[in-house]
Each structure stands twice: as C-alpha cells, then as structure tokens.
Design a protein around this motif. Structure first.
Motif, PDB file in Angstrom:
ATOM      1  N   ILE A 333       6.208 -20.744  24.775  1.00  0.00           N
ATOM      2  CA  ILE A 333       5.153 -21.199  25.694  1.00  0.00           C
ATOM      3  C   ILE A 333       4.630 -22.571  25.278  1.00  0.00           C
ATOM      4  N   ILE A 334       4.420 -22.763  23.962  1.00  0.00           N
ATOM      5  CA  ILE A 334       3.922 -24.057  23.484  1.00  0.00           C
ATOM      6  C   ILE A 334       4.924 -25.157  23.793  1.00  0.00           C
ATOM      7  N   ASN A 335       6.212 -24.915  23.494  1.00  0.00           N
ATOM      8  CA  ASN A 335       7.229 -25.933  23.761  1.00  0.00           C
ATOM      9  C   ASN A 335       7.322 -26.248  25.247  1.00  0.00           C
ATOM     10  N   MET A 336       7.318 -25.217  26.082  1.00  0.00           N
ATOM     11  CA  MET A 336       7.383 -25.439  27.526  1.00  0.00           C
ATOM     12  C   MET A 336       6.146 -26.176  28.019  1.00  0.00           C
ATOM     13  N   GLY A 337       4.981 -25.791  27.487  1.00  0.00           N
ATOM     14  CA  GLY A 337       3.743 -26.460  27.882  1.00  0.00           C
ATOM     15  C   GLY A 337       3.741 -27.926  27.522  1.00  0.00           C
ATOM     16  N   VAL A 338       4.287 -28.260  26.331  1.00  0.00           N
ATOM     17  CA  VAL A 338       4.390 -29.661  25.913  1.00  0.00           C
ATOM     18  C   VAL A 338       5.314 -30.426  26.845  1.00  0.00           C
ATOM     19  N   ASN A 339       6.465 -29.834  27.161  1.00  0.00           N
ATOM     20  CA  ASN A 339       7.436 -30.487  28.035  1.00  0.00           C
ATOM     21  C   ASN A 339       6.878 -30.727  29.435  1.00  0.00           C
ATOM     22  N   MET A 340       6.043 -29.811  29.900  1.00  0.00           N
ATOM     23  CA  MET A 340       5.499 -29.911  31.255  1.00  0.00           C
ATOM     24  C   MET A 340       4.175 -30.667  31.312  1.00  0.00           C
ATOM     25  N   GLY A 341       3.671 -31.102  30.150  1.00  0.00           N
ATOM     26  CA  GLY A 341       2.416 -31.839  30.135  1.00  0.00           C
ATOM     27  C   GLY A 341       1.193 -30.960  30.231  1.00  0.00           C
ATOM     28  N   VAL A 342       1.356 -29.659  29.978  1.00  0.00           N
ATOM     29  CA  VAL A 342       0.226 -28.735  30.023  1.00  0.00           C
ATOM     30  C   VAL A 342      -0.479 -28.678  28.670  1.00  0.00           C
ATOM     31  N   LEU A 343       0.273 -28.952  27.586  1.00  0.00           N
ATOM     32  CA  LEU A 343      -0.260 -28.921  26.230  1.00  0.00           C
ATOM     33  C   LEU A 343       0.050 -30.243  25.530  1.00  0.00           C
ATOM     34  N   PRO A 344      -0.759 -30.615  24.523  1.00  0.00           N
ATOM     35  CA  PRO A 344      -0.499 -31.865  23.793  1.00  0.00           C
ATOM     36  C   PRO A 344       0.850 -31.816  23.073  1.00  0.00           C
ATOM     37  N   THR A 345       1.444 -32.988  22.872  1.00  0.00           N
ATOM     38  CA  THR A 345       2.731 -33.083  22.198  1.00  0.00           C
ATOM     39  C   THR A 345       2.643 -32.505  20.795  1.00  0.00           C
ATOM     40  N   LYS A 346       3.580 -31.597  20.481  1.00  0.00           N
ATOM     41  CA  LYS A 346       3.614 -30.962  19.160  1.00  0.00           C
ATOM     42  C   LYS A 346       5.063 -30.694  18.788  1.00  0.00           C
ATOM     43  N   GLY A 347       5.387 -30.880  17.528  1.00  0.00           N
ATOM     44  CA  GLY A 347       6.780 -30.756  17.090  1.00  0.00           C
ATOM     45  C   GLY A 347       7.253 -29.335  16.899  1.00  0.00           C
ATOM     46  N   LEU A 348       7.294 -28.550  17.953  1.00  0.00           N
ATOM     47  CA  LEU A 348       7.809 -27.182  17.900  1.00  0.00           C
ATOM     48  C   LEU A 348       9.027 -27.068  18.801  1.00  0.00           C
ATOM     49  N   THR A 349      10.101 -26.527  18.268  1.00  0.00           N
ATOM     50  CA  THR A 349      11.335 -26.395  19.046  1.00  0.00           C
ATOM     51  C   THR A 349      11.254 -25.217  20.003  1.00  0.00           C
ATOM     52  N   LEU A 350      12.183 -25.198  20.958  1.00  0.00           N
ATOM     53  CA  LEU A 350      12.309 -24.070  21.875  1.00  0.00           C
ATOM     54  C   LEU A 350      13.209 -23.035  21.199  1.00  0.00           C
ATOM     55  N   PRO A 351      12.683 -21.857  20.862  1.00  0.00           N
ATOM     56  CA  PRO A 351      13.460 -20.875  20.096  1.00  0.00           C
ATOM     57  C   PRO A 351      14.798 -20.547  20.753  1.00  0.00           C
ATOM     58  N   LEU A 352      15.841 -20.435  19.922  1.00  0.00           N
ATOM     59  CA  LEU A 352      17.200 -20.058  20.313  1.00  0.00           C
ATOM     60  C   LEU A 352      17.941 -21.131  21.106  1.00  0.00           C
ATOM     61  N   MET A 353      17.253 -22.211  21.485  1.00  0.00           N
ATOM     62  CA  MET A 353      17.891 -23.198  22.350  1.00  0.00           C
ATOM     63  C   MET A 353      17.917 -24.605  21.750  1.00  0.00           C
ATOM     64  N   SER A 354      16.808 -25.082  21.247  1.00  0.00           N
ATOM     65  CA  SER A 354      16.743 -26.447  20.732  1.00  0.00           C
ATOM     66  C   SER A 354      17.603 -26.622  19.491  1.00  0.00           C
ATOM     67  N   PHE A 355      18.069 -27.859  19.267  1.00  0.00           N
ATOM     68  CA  PHE A 355      18.736 -28.198  18.019  1.00  0.00           C
ATOM     69  C   PHE A 355      17.701 -28.179  16.906  1.00  0.00           C
ATOM     70  N   GLY A 356      18.011 -27.491  15.840  1.00  0.00           N
ATOM     71  CA  GLY A 356      17.085 -27.368  14.711  1.00  0.00           C
ATOM     72  C   GLY A 356      17.576 -26.255  13.816  1.00  0.00           C
ATOM     73  N   GLY A 357      18.177 -26.637  12.701  1.00  0.00           N
ATOM     74  CA  GLY A 357      18.884 -25.661  11.870  1.00  0.00           C
ATOM     75  C   GLY A 357      18.036 -24.518  11.371  1.00  0.00           C
ATOM     76  N   SER A 358      16.944 -24.836  10.672  1.00  0.00           N
ATOM     77  CA  SER A 358      16.116 -23.783  10.090  1.00  0.00           C
ATOM     78  C   SER A 358      15.499 -22.904  11.163  1.00  0.00           C
TER      79      SER A 358
END
Length: 393
Positions: A333-358
């Motif tokens: 929800i946080i990642n989607m909200g950031v992408n849609m401009g509903v929430l402030p920009t924050k460095g959280l990936t989209l679980p299971l989808m975004s590139f991000g090893g850890s």
C-alpha cells in the motif's frame, strides 16, 4: 477449544492454500517481466548494449536464493521459530549494528544500509522486519496476562522499538523504522492489548514521526514536494511528477509492454521503488488493478490462515501469519501510494515485484513460514476430522 471443519472431509483437504500460492506466483511472474522492461535501457547505458538483462539476471538470482532459503524455512516446525525468537531478534540487532561500522556497511546514495557479501549485498533491515514479527508474536503470547499492564507488558517492547528505531535512523532508513513500528503495534493490537495502551502507542508514534520529519530537512522537503510536485517539477517534485505522467499516459490499457517512455532515464528508480508507475504506463489501469487484486488475495489468505491457527489454539502461529500479511499488505500500500502521489516519496519496494535482493529474499522466506503454518493447520484439521470419523463409526 478446537473448532472443527465438519463440512470438509479430511481426504479432500489440499496440502496447501491454492489461492495463496497462485497469487504469489502471478506477482513474481509479473515482477520478472516488469523488472526487465523497466531496467533494460538503464542496464544498457551502465554496462553496455549486450547487458540489457543485467538487472533481470540479478533479480532471478535473488529470487532463487529466496526460494532455496524458503524451502529450508518450510522444513522448520513453527514451534521452533517460537523457541528461538529471541535469538533471531538478537541476530537482527547485531546486523543493524554491523551495518553502521566503517568498512563493514556499504554506502549507496548517502545511506549506509547494506553489508557486502562480495557476491550479493545484505540489507539487514529487511530481515529485521520478519525477525520482529516472530519476536513480537512470541512476546505477546508469553506476556498475554500482562499485556494490559503498562510496565510489565507494554514498556519492554516499546523500549525495544526505540532501540531499533535509533539504529535504523542512523543508516538512515526511516521507512524501515516506520514499518517495523507499525508491525509491532499491529501485532500488539491483534494479540489483545487494551485500547487505551494501543491508542497511546499510536499517538506517541505519530508524534515521534512528526518530530523526525520536522528535524530532518530532506524528509521535510519530501513532504513539501509531495504536497505539490508541480511547484518544483525539476527539483523536489521530480520523481513524483514523472510517476504521475507515467500513470496518465497509461490510461485504461497502457501503451503496450516495453513502450514506456518514462523508464528511459526520466523516472529515477524505475525498476525498484517506481516499478508500479512503469507498469501503469505499459499495462494501464487494468494492469494496476490486477496487481492490487493479487495483493488483496495474498493478504486475505494470510489473515485467513491466522484465523484458522487461532481456532486451533496455535496463537503464536496466528500472530505470525497475520503479521506477515500485515507486512506485505502495508508495504504494498505504501509503495502504491507513493507511486500514485497519495503518500510522500519513501524508499520502500513493492513486495515480490520490485528489483531488490534482500527484499525479495526476505519476503520469500516469510511466505515459506506462512505456508508452513498453513500446512500444519491442515495436518491438525485432518487429525481432528479423522478422530471425528472414528468416533462416528
């Protein structure tokens, strides 16, 4: 008291939750396609024209690691995770300290959040989210009688949140600190803490977040940029304005897979934090809606598994299952909200989808534990139904 599923014969129960498994597989599959689509141009520019699949290959490697570690985690009975919860927490805290040490922690873009393992980079905060879910669940079960007592039940866990928050903010990783805090509060609420303590904790957390945002200029600038990204589209509002342009271009059905313009060096972090914006541009509203539905199914099934564990009086397993569902749902929800401009920009990936090893490795690990909880529930139900059938005979 054990609740019995009298309407389902034991032999008809599948081994695993099919809706959970398919939602995870579809999200992983869509993620693989979109990571390649969003990162190909960047990879070619950074590593050469023959390296367009650079980030995809690394994503697949991390995913395979997550599957291997997840397969190992699935073999561990749930009661073992409860038994060693404190050791997992201590291991997580040690990693959070190590990442701050010069020569151990690796700095990227001004943040020291990674420990280099030569072949891969480990981000301790991602595993700390899972470790905190396991520890908080065990804590709530052990302290059930004292949860409504401020000094015995609430204060020790609150002190732990403060310590971890301090360590995470030294990196700095405000997003992980906020997620872990909310997860802990959520597990306390699910575990039956009094409304008075719950409301007080929420109020304290809100005040703390406000102060942390106010005292750090870069966080305050993100809030200002979020409020009106078009006021400074080449500065504070750059990421968000280009994400919104991507959503606008996508309309209903998108411009077609691979057809995004924003991923061509306009939208920063296109294959990580802003993967959803690229997906919206290429697959449109329909593509975004499919992703939202898949996450909704995953989170719903996690909470359903937790409720089933509670009915079977496996309270630790219930809290862990619902904690994992809360983690994945909240971060999505946080990642989607950031992408849609509903929430402030924050460095959280989209679980299971975004590139991000850890991130993807930690989520796969957590989902394996969730599937283990579901599997143990089904074994118990089979035993109960077998006993019912024997007594009926």
């Amino acid at each position: 008291m054990i609740y019995r599923m009298n309407h389902t014969p034991s032999y008809s129960l599948p081994e695993f939750d099919q809706a959970l498994i398919w939602s995870v597989l579809f999200l992983l599959g869509i993620g693989l396609v979109m990571v390649y689509s969003a990162s190909a141009a960047i990879a070619e520019a950074q590593f050469g024209s023959d390296q367009s699949a650079h980030y995809l290959v690394r994503h697949v490697i991390y995913l395979l690691l997550g599957i291997v570690f997840g397969a190992a985690a699935f073999q561990v009975p749930v009661h073992i995770w409860q038994k060693y919860a404190i050791f997992l927490l201590l291991a997580g805290i040690i990693l959070l300290v190590l990442v701050l040490l010069p020569g151990v922690g690796r700095e990227v873009n001004g943040s020291q959040r990674w420990i280099s393992l030569y072949v891969v980079n480990l981000q301790p905060s991602e595993m700390m989210k899972l470790f905190m879910i396991i520890y908080a669940s065990d804590y709530v079960v052990r302290k059930a009688a004292d949860l409504n007592c401020f000094y015995k039940g609430f204060l020790p866990l609150f002190a732990l949140i403060v310590v971890m928050g301090f360590l995470l903010l030294q990196q700095p990783d405000f997003g992980a600190a906020a997620v872990i805090t909310v997860l802990t509060i959520g597990i306390l609420f699910l575990g039956g803490v009094s409304i008075k303590i719950f409301a007080g904790l929420l109020s304290l957390s809100a005040v703390a977040m406000f102060v942390l945002i106010y005292v750090a200029n870069y966080r305050l600038e993100r809030i200002i940029g979020f409020m009106d990204p078009w006021a400074d589209p080449l500065g504070k509002g750059y990421q968000l304005s280009h994400a919104l342009i991507a959503f606008g271009r996508g309309e209903w059905f998108g411009v077609g897979l691979g057809g995004s313009v924003e991923k061509l060096f306009y939208l920063p972090e296109a294959h990580t934090d802003f993967l959803l914006a690229v997906l919206a541009e290429e697959l449109g509203f329909v593509g975004v809606a499919v992703v939202i539905v898949l996450f909704a199914i995953l989170v719903t099934r996690a909470f359903a598994i937790g409720r089933q564990s509670a009915r079977l009086e496996c309270h630790f397993a219930a809290l862990v299952a619902q904690g994992i569902g809360l983690w994945i749902g909240m971060q999505a929800i946080i990642n989607m909200g950031v992408n849609m401009g509903v929430l402030p920009t924050k460095g959280l990936t989209l679980p299971l989808m975004s590139f991000g090893g850890s991130s993807i490795t930690a989520v796969c690990f957590a989902l394996a534990i969730l599937m283990r909880i579901d599997w143990e529930n089904r074994q118990r139900l089979r035993g109960v139904q077998r006993d019912d059938a024997w007594h009926s005979a």
